[in-house]
Design an enzyme around this catalytic site. Structure first.
Site, mmCIF file in Angstrom:
data_model
loop_
_atom_site.group_PDB
_atom_site.id
_atom_site.type_symbol
_atom_site.label_atom_id
_atom_site.label_comp_id
_atom_site.label_asym_id
_atom_site.label_seq_id
_atom_site.Cartn_x
_atom_site.Cartn_y
_atom_site.Cartn_z
ATOM 1 N N LYS A 157 -38.775 -7.794 25.572
ATOM 2 C CA LYS A 157 -38.491 -8.019 24.089
ATOM 3 C C LYS A 157 -37.695 -9.225 23.827
ATOM 4 O O LYS A 157 -37.459 -9.778 22.797
ATOM 5 C CB LYS A 157 -37.492 -6.692 23.770
ATOM 6 C CG LYS A 157 -38.355 -5.338 23.497
ATOM 7 C CD LYS A 157 -37.316 -4.455 22.978
ATOM 8 C CE LYS A 157 -38.049 -3.296 22.521
ATOM 9 N NZ LYS A 157 -37.345 -2.098 21.744
ATOM 10 N N ASP B 293 -37.034 -2.128 15.154
ATOM 11 C CA ASP B 293 -36.241 -1.092 15.401
ATOM 12 C C ASP B 293 -35.002 -0.995 14.464
ATOM 13 O O ASP B 293 -34.452 -0.016 14.214
ATOM 14 C CB ASP B 293 -35.495 -1.550 16.710
ATOM 15 C CG ASP B 293 -36.487 -1.161 17.848
ATOM 16 O OD1 ASP B 293 -37.524 -0.463 17.769
ATOM 17 O OD2 ASP B 293 -36.131 -1.655 18.905
ATOM 18 N N ARG C 279 -20.246 0.525 28.781
ATOM 19 C CA ARG C 279 -19.690 0.705 30.346
ATOM 20 C C ARG C 279 -19.279 -0.634 30.741
ATOM 21 O O ARG C 279 -18.020 -0.734 31.353
ATOM 22 C CB ARG C 279 -20.983 1.411 31.358
ATOM 23 C CG ARG C 279 -20.564 1.298 32.721
ATOM 24 C CD ARG C 279 -21.725 1.861 33.489
ATOM 25 N NE ARG C 279 -22.988 0.970 33.247
ATOM 26 C CZ ARG C 279 -23.924 1.036 34.066
ATOM 27 N NH1 ARG C 279 -24.105 2.191 34.829
ATOM 28 N NH2 ARG C 279 -25.146 0.577 33.852
HETATM 29 P P1 NAP Z 1 -30.910 -1.924 27.882
HETATM 30 O O1 NAP Z 1 -30.994 -3.365 27.090
HETATM 31 O O2 NAP Z 1 -31.604 -1.890 29.397
HETATM 32 O O3 NAP Z 1 -29.558 -1.432 27.627
HETATM 33 C C1 NAP Z 1 -29.237 -0.256 28.372
HETATM 34 C C2 NAP Z 1 -27.800 0.376 27.871
HETATM 35 O O4 NAP Z 1 -27.657 1.521 28.661
HETATM 36 C C3 NAP Z 1 -26.542 -0.641 28.222
HETATM 37 O O5 NAP Z 1 -25.701 -0.612 27.354
HETATM 38 C C4 NAP Z 1 -26.028 0.156 29.808
HETATM 39 O O6 NAP Z 1 -24.669 -0.412 29.942
HETATM 40 C C5 NAP Z 1 -25.948 1.585 29.254
HETATM 41 N N1 NAP Z 1 -26.124 2.410 30.539
HETATM 42 C C6 NAP Z 1 -27.262 2.311 31.419
HETATM 43 N N2 NAP Z 1 -26.949 3.082 32.549
HETATM 44 C C7 NAP Z 1 -25.704 3.397 32.302
HETATM 45 C C8 NAP Z 1 -24.982 4.510 32.906
HETATM 46 N N3 NAP Z 1 -25.252 5.002 34.046
HETATM 47 N N4 NAP Z 1 -23.594 4.707 32.363
HETATM 48 C C9 NAP Z 1 -23.038 4.225 31.187
HETATM 49 N N5 NAP Z 1 -24.032 3.289 30.486
HETATM 50 C C10 NAP Z 1 -25.330 3.063 31.023
HETATM 51 O O7 NAP Z 1 -31.970 -0.983 27.066
HETATM 52 P P2 NAP Z 1 -32.239 -0.938 25.457
HETATM 53 O O8 NAP Z 1 -33.563 -1.586 25.105
HETATM 54 O O9 NAP Z 1 -30.940 -1.398 24.624
HETATM 55 O O10 NAP Z 1 -32.752 0.710 25.349
HETATM 56 C C11 NAP Z 1 -31.431 1.740 25.464
HETATM 57 C C12 NAP Z 1 -32.274 3.276 24.936
HETATM 58 O O11 NAP Z 1 -32.555 3.188 23.793
HETATM 59 C C13 NAP Z 1 -33.299 3.468 26.161
HETATM 60 O O12 NAP Z 1 -33.271 4.915 26.417
HETATM 61 C C14 NAP Z 1 -34.581 3.178 24.993
HETATM 62 O O13 NAP Z 1 -35.715 4.058 25.460
HETATM 63 C C15 NAP Z 1 -33.875 3.619 23.749
HETATM 64 N N6 NAP Z 1 -34.727 3.183 22.723
HETATM 65 C C16 NAP Z 1 -35.231 3.923 21.651
HETATM 66 C C17 NAP Z 1 -35.993 3.705 20.617
HETATM 67 C C18 NAP Z 1 -36.545 4.421 19.553
HETATM 68 O O14 NAP Z 1 -37.348 3.966 18.864
HETATM 69 N N7 NAP Z 1 -36.078 5.630 19.700
HETATM 70 C C19 NAP Z 1 -36.154 1.973 20.331
HETATM 71 C C20 NAP Z 1 -35.409 1.192 21.424
HETATM 72 C C21 NAP Z 1 -34.737 1.800 22.502
HETATM 73 P P3 NAP Z 1 -24.455 -1.642 30.976
HETATM 74 O O15 NAP Z 1 -24.398 -2.599 29.818
HETATM 75 O O16 NAP Z 1 -23.034 -1.261 31.394
HETATM 76 O O17 NAP Z 1 -25.476 -1.691 31.967
#
Ligand code: NAP
Length: 270
Positions: free
Chosen positions: A66, A102, A151
């Site tokens: 992305k 999104d 976090r």
């Molecule tokens: P990303 O950029 O990898 O960000 C992940 C986030 O989760 C970061 O803020 C990370 O914190 C946090 N995190 C991960 N493990 C953690 C833990 N053990 N404890 C606390 N915080 C933790 O991912 P993203 O693209 O933003 O996506 C995040 C979620 O949204 C995913 O589950 C994805 O499937 C979902 N999503 C859904 C849609 C939809 O259409 N429904 C669209 C987009 C994304 P740190 O910065 O501390 O690592």
């Protein structure tokens, strides 16, 4: 000519996008193709040797491309630039153009699921690409006070700086939950196979809306807990469906109507 679109990612087998777009292709009787295209991160620079506009009218972009796709595009819109990520690419006017649907998916689903939404205080948990899209959307919706908590605090600080919002320590999220009208989980916590997001809702108001953008499982532990406290809950599948609407319209020329049958169909693919 049969129009061809798809989704790029690595890995890509888990993606629900093929089931979603193929459902609409069938529903609207469109002779189109939507396929999953696996692209290794090291090959993103060579994407135009894999995808070409003679064959493809556009594609979705998922993890981990992305952010890195941005440098390969001819044009991106203001939302993508602010968020720093693109999830939809369309070949238009001789150019590969990127947008971030999104934002639309989240706003549209929130507005259509929650009546009398109080647009005052929002708490967003997470500071990744999805959190940035959610915050961009909340600002457009007119939320007066948005706080981000993550976090890794330095990421929350950067995000707060970029979007002119507030940030709070991860350890303060329970307290913030008590004064929020809307709580959004935009972390990957709660996803099938991952730890749950621990959030104490005992002191939170039953009028608070809890939105979890995670869509697998359909009801995360966070949402189940919020429901037990009598709070209104929204899960992430609707966001996924709504973000696909403008993409499908741009590629195939029909604006699809999300419905419950589609949700049921997608749940079978989870
Ligand atoms: P990303 O950029 O990898 O960000 C992940 C986030 O989760 C970061 O803020 C990370 O914190 C946090 N995190 C991960 N493990 C953690 C833990 N053990 N404890 C606390 N915080 C933790 O991912 P993203 O693209 O933003 O996506 C995040 C979620 O949204 C995913 O589950 C994805 O499937 C979902 N999503 C859904 C849609 C939809 O259409 N429904 C669209 C987009 C994304 P740190 O910065 O501390 O690592």
């Amino acid at each position: 000519m049969v129009k061809r679109a798809g989704v790029i990612g690595w890995p890509i087998q888990h993606s629900l996008s093929p089931a979603l777009h193929r459902y609409w292709l069938r529903q609207y009787g469109i002779e189109g193709i939507y396929e999953a295209i696996e692209i290794n991160p090291r090959d993103i620079k060579d994407i135009w040797s894999i995808i070409n506009p003679q064959e493809c009218c556009g594609f979705n972009v998922t993890i981990p491309h992305k952010e890195t796709i941005v440098a390969q595009l001819d044009r991106i819109d203001e939302a993508s630039r602010s968020i720093g990520a693109v999830n939809t690419v369309t070949y238009k006017e001789g150019m590969w153009q990127g947008t971030n649907t999104d934002v639309y998916g989240f706003s549209q689903h929130l507005i259509s699921s929650v009546s009398n939404l109080k647009k005052k205080r929002a708490l967003v948990l997470g500071a990744g690409g999805a959190a940035r899209a959610v915050i961009y959307a909340l600002k457009k919706l007119g939320f007066a006070h948005i706080t981000c908590s993550n976090r890794s605090e330095e990421k929350a600080q950067k995000l707060a700086h970029d979007f002119h919002i507030h940030h709070a320590a991860w350890s303060n999220k329970d307290e913030l939950a008590t004064t929020s009208d809307l709580i959004v989980n935009a972390t990957s916590l709660g996803m099938k196979g991952k730890e749950h997001l621990e959030l104490n809702l005992n002191e939170a108001s039953p009028h608070t809306v809890v939105y979890d953008i995670v869509y697998n499982p359909g009801e995360t532990a966070l949402l189940a807990n919020a429901r037990k406290h009598g709070m209104r809950t929204v899960d992430g599948l609707g966001m996924l469906i709504h973000q696909a609407v403008p993409a499908f319209a741009a590629w195939f020329g029909v604006t699809p109507e999300p419905d419950e049958k589609l949700e049921k169909h997608l749940r079978q693919h989870l």
